[in-house]
Design an enzyme around this catalytic site. Structure first.
Site, mmCIF file in Angstrom:
data_model
loop_
_atom_site.group_PDB
_atom_site.id
_atom_site.type_symbol
_atom_site.label_atom_id
_atom_site.label_comp_id
_atom_site.label_asym_id
_atom_site.label_seq_id
_atom_site.Cartn_x
_atom_site.Cartn_y
_atom_site.Cartn_z
ATOM 1 N N CYS A 33 42.880 4.621 -41.498
ATOM 2 C CA CYS A 33 43.619 5.825 -41.837
ATOM 3 C C CYS A 33 44.136 6.536 -40.592
ATOM 4 C CB CYS A 33 42.748 6.745 -42.675
ATOM 5 S SG CYS A 33 41.317 7.343 -41.796
ATOM 6 N N CYS A 79 0.855 -1.180 0.000
ATOM 7 C CA CYS A 79 0.000 0.000 0.000
ATOM 8 C C CYS A 79 0.895 1.235 0.000
ATOM 9 C CB CYS A 79 -0.881 -0.025 1.247
ATOM 10 S SG CYS A 79 -1.786 1.505 1.531
ATOM 11 N N HIS A 114 18.089 -15.351 -2.901
ATOM 12 C CA HIS A 114 18.502 -15.477 -1.504
ATOM 13 C C HIS A 114 17.292 -15.410 -0.578
ATOM 14 C CE1 HIS A 114 18.603 -10.963 -1.737
ATOM 15 N NE2 HIS A 114 18.094 -11.083 -0.532
ATOM 16 N N CYS A 141 38.471 11.429 -31.648
ATOM 17 C CA CYS A 141 38.467 10.974 -30.249
ATOM 18 C C CYS A 141 37.089 10.401 -29.936
ATOM 19 C CB CYS A 141 38.786 12.118 -29.302
ATOM 20 S SG CYS A 141 38.794 11.615 -27.576
HETATM 21 ZN ZN LIG Z 1 19.979 -11.939 -3.893
HETATM 22 ZN ZN LIG Z 2 -2.768 0.943 3.538
HETATM 23 ZN ZN LIG Z 3 39.733 13.552 -26.788
#
Ligand SMILES: [Zn+2]
Ligand SMILES: [Zn+2]
Ligand SMILES: [Zn+2]
Ligand SMILES: [Zn+2]
Ligand SMILES: [Zn+2]
Ligand SMILES: [Zn+2]
Ligand SMILES: [Zn+2]
Ligand SMILES: [Zn+2]
Lengths: 509, 151
Positions: A476, A187, A250, A481
């Site tokens: 080439c 809720c 788990h 970058c």
């Molecule tokens: Zn877990």
């Molecule tokens: Zn509630």
């Molecule tokens: Zn750079």
């Protein structure tokens, strides 16, 4: 008369207890917590083969009531008596919610509920044993990423079975890995899990966004805030679901033990081949692009690794996440839940986080300490990098290694002009990049002709602008970058900005 | 050597079973990542009638990175350099793992049909192609005859 009835009832309950005690030698028992809407918690051992009716028969005596007066709630659904425990996605120490359904109690609670709710409750109470349904994990079908279109097609039980939703989460503790997940709901107002949803979620927005699905809350203490106006009072009657996920791998560590849903990971119900390796795998990652491109999880990791390697993650423009788009370059396809990158190994994820932080610093007008193994983010006081003022050029890595360097050439600080034309990096200056100094003879060796002899030589040089190590493996000499936000166009041979001369003289080496 | 990824096996099989018209691609006997490719010069191009040998290599992280392709046969083309290296966007920044060897070969074939001298090329071939197209085409035909026929 009343006394006599109580005696009989108590005797009956004791009989039941004895009976169930005998039956409670359970082969592989499931130890779970039963929470009542009055705030009590019982620890109960269940046989996975039992049905919900059996559960009620075990729990009711311990609460001193009749099994018929109980309803059992899990993940937003009242469970039907015929539901078998092992059909529910319950794990050790999971929580089941039980709610008393005595007519008397309900009547008092009903007083200030809207008219239609009263009728609903009345009909529920008339035949409480037949109320409820299958658990959510049995009925929920695979959720689409986008708002679902109203589909009226009825699907067979088999199709439903095949199309059943499977969830994956990133479990931060204790598993520290990607695991199957379980959907739960509480809720929104009182956080009680004793709620039933008014409809099943049909798409991921239903699960992830607030106030999409209303609930009926069974918590006696779920009180609306004091309302002033009539509209407020009506609004305060409306309660919403808050969905969350638990790791299925788990043993539950309690009600606060939640995990992040990785909603792009899905069972490959449509048997789509991976766009990279073309294998049809059971579990895939569906990119949030219009085409819904699919890769298997292995190829997703390869994709991330390749992009991480050349720092080619990007900042999504809307939210600022450091992330990746669909590998085929679809528009608006950024992964917005970055926990998906936990599919990478821990070391790579750490690298991802570090790169993200560094990129963020750079984006904010900062720079990174150029010392190898430092890379500390530094945001200088003066914003302008074009300054010739000596003091503004001089940056010290405060909080990091303490290195003092020139802001413009990122070399050790110097008084004279920067040697930007041919920054021959002697190894004493910069051990990490020193080995990449341009040696024209070496550059010749790295040519394609050599590469075609089955070994393609890869060498690395730092981007002259931002110092990001850049690899060149044939092709080439014009290097762009790859670091998002830099994009500096430079020449592999000259190690300066790419010029027309470079193009004419040594474009291909 | 590590096992060959299934994708490469599948692509190779498909290239054998349904070859691209005008292109043959055969993996090397000793290295399944290395392909011997022959492209026939497209009709109505200066390369018509020529058979062009190429080599194609699938790098370790293929298909995350693009195949490496090079012309072995000398070719006079504004987007191909003296050493046979090809200037094609899908071999560089426009590469996507959804593309295949097949797509790459088709794109190279298309590049022969439609040379693009405006691509960032400043070598003499591209220059001539822009300044004097008819002479450039003559050269291309001449090179095709000299290097790509009867060899
Ligand atoms: Zn877990
Ligand atoms: Zn509630
Ligand atoms: Zn750079
Ligand atoms: Zn794959
Ligand atoms: Zn896409
Ligand atoms: Zn530092
Ligand atoms: Zn400097
Ligand atoms: Zn240059």
């Amino acid at each position: 008369m009343n006394f006599f009835f109580d005696v009989v009832l108590n005797a009956f309950i004791r009989m039941l207890q004895l009976f169930w005690f005998g039956k409670r030698r359970i082969s592989n028992s499931l130890s779970i917590y039963v929470k009542t809407n009055e705030g009590n918690t019982l620890c109960v051992d269940l046989d996975p083969k039992w049905d919900i009716k059996n559960v009620k028969e075990v729990v009711a005596p311990r609460l001193g009531i009749l099994p018929e007066d109980l309803k059992v709630i899990l993940a937003g659904k009242e469970l039907h008596n015929s539901t078998i425990i092992e059909e529910c996605d319950l794990g050790q120490q999971s929580i089941l919610h039980v709610v008393r359904t005595q007519p008397g109690r309900n009547r008092t609670r009903k007083l200030n509920l809207p008219q239609d709710t009263i009728e609903e409750l009345a009909s529920e109470n008339s035949d409480v044993n037949e109320s409820g349904s299958k658990p959510m994990n049995e009925t929920l079908t695979d959720l689409p990423l986008e708002e679902a279109e109203e589909s009226v097609t009825t699907i067979s039980e088999q199709e439903q079975e095949e199309n059943r939703a499977h969830f994956y989460v990133y479990c931060s503790a204790p598993c520290k890995s990607v695991q199957p997940g379980k959907l739960r709901v509480r809720c929104e107002r009182c956080s009680s899990g004793a709620v039933t949803v008014d409809r099943d979620p049909q798409c991921w927005p239903d699960v992830l966004l607030p106030q999409r699905i209303t609930v009926h809350c069974e918590n006696d203490f779920c009180l609306p805030p004091l309302s002033v106006t009539h509209t407020e009072e009506i609004e305060s009657q409306i309660l919403y679901a808050k969905f969350y996920f638990k790791c299925a791998n788990h043993t539950s560590l309690g009600e606060t033990d939640e995990s992040v849903p990785l909603y792009l990971i899905k069972p490959n119900l449509r048997k789509v081949p991976c766009l990279a390796c073309t294998d049809i795998r059971d579990t895939v990652l569906v990119f949030p692009c219009e085409a819904g491109h699919v890769t298997c999880l292995d190829c997703f990791c390869d994709y991330c690794t390749a992009r991480l390697h050349d720092r080619h993650f990007e900042f999504d423009t809307v939210h600022g996440y450091y992330t990746l788009p669909c590998p085929t370059g679809c528009p608006d396809s950024y992964i917005l839940e970055v926990h998906h990158f936990h599919l990478l190994n821990a070391h790579q994820y750490e690298q991802y986080q570090r790169f993200g932080t560094e990129e963020y610093v750079l984006k904010a007008g900062g720079l990174l300490c150029p010392q190898p193994d430092c890379g500390m983010g530094i945001i200088p006081q003066s914003p302008d990098t074009d300054t010739t003022d000596e003091e503004c050029r001089k940056i010290q890595c405060i909080g990091g290694c303490g290195y003092v360097f020139c802001r413009r050439c990122l070399q050790g600080f110097h008084v004279d002009d920067c040697e930007t034309q041919h920054p021959v990096l002697s190894s004493s200056q910069n051990p990490a990049t020193g080995t990449y100094a341009v040696d024209p003879l070496k550059a010749k060796d790295a040519k394609w002709d050599e590469a075609s002899k089955k070994t393609i030589k890869v060498s690395t040089k730092p981007c002259p602008k931002c110092r990001t190590p850049t690899e060149r493996d044939g092709g080439c000499m014009h290097i762009v970058c790859t670091r998002a936000g830099c994009g500096f166009q430079w020449c592999w041979v000259c190690q300066t900005q790419w010029t027309r001369d470079c193009m004419g003289n040594h474009w291909f080496g | 050597m590590t096992a060959l990824p299934r994708r490469i096996i599948k692509e190779t099989q498909r290239l054998m079973q349904e070859p691209v018209p005008g292109i043959s691609a055969v993996p090397d006997d000793t290295n399944a990542r290395y392909f011997h490719v022959i492209v026939t010069g497209p009709e109505d191009s200066p390369f018509e009638g020529g058979l062009f040998k190429l080599e194609l290599f699938l790098p370790e992280d293929y298909p995350m990175s693009a195949p490496k392709v090079r012309f072995i046969t000398k070719i006079y083309h504004p987007n191909i350099d003296r050493l046979g290296r090809i200037c094609l966007d899908i071999l560089k920044d426009k590469w996507s793992p959804a593309l295949q060897i097949r797509t790459v070969l088709l794109s190279i074939q298309a590049l022969l049909s439609a040379p693009n001298p405006d691509d960032p090329l400043a070598n003499d071939v591209a220059e001539l192609w822009k300044v004097n197209e008819s002479e450039a085409i003559r050269n291309a035909k001449e090179w095709t005859r000299r290097f790509a026929m009867d060899n």
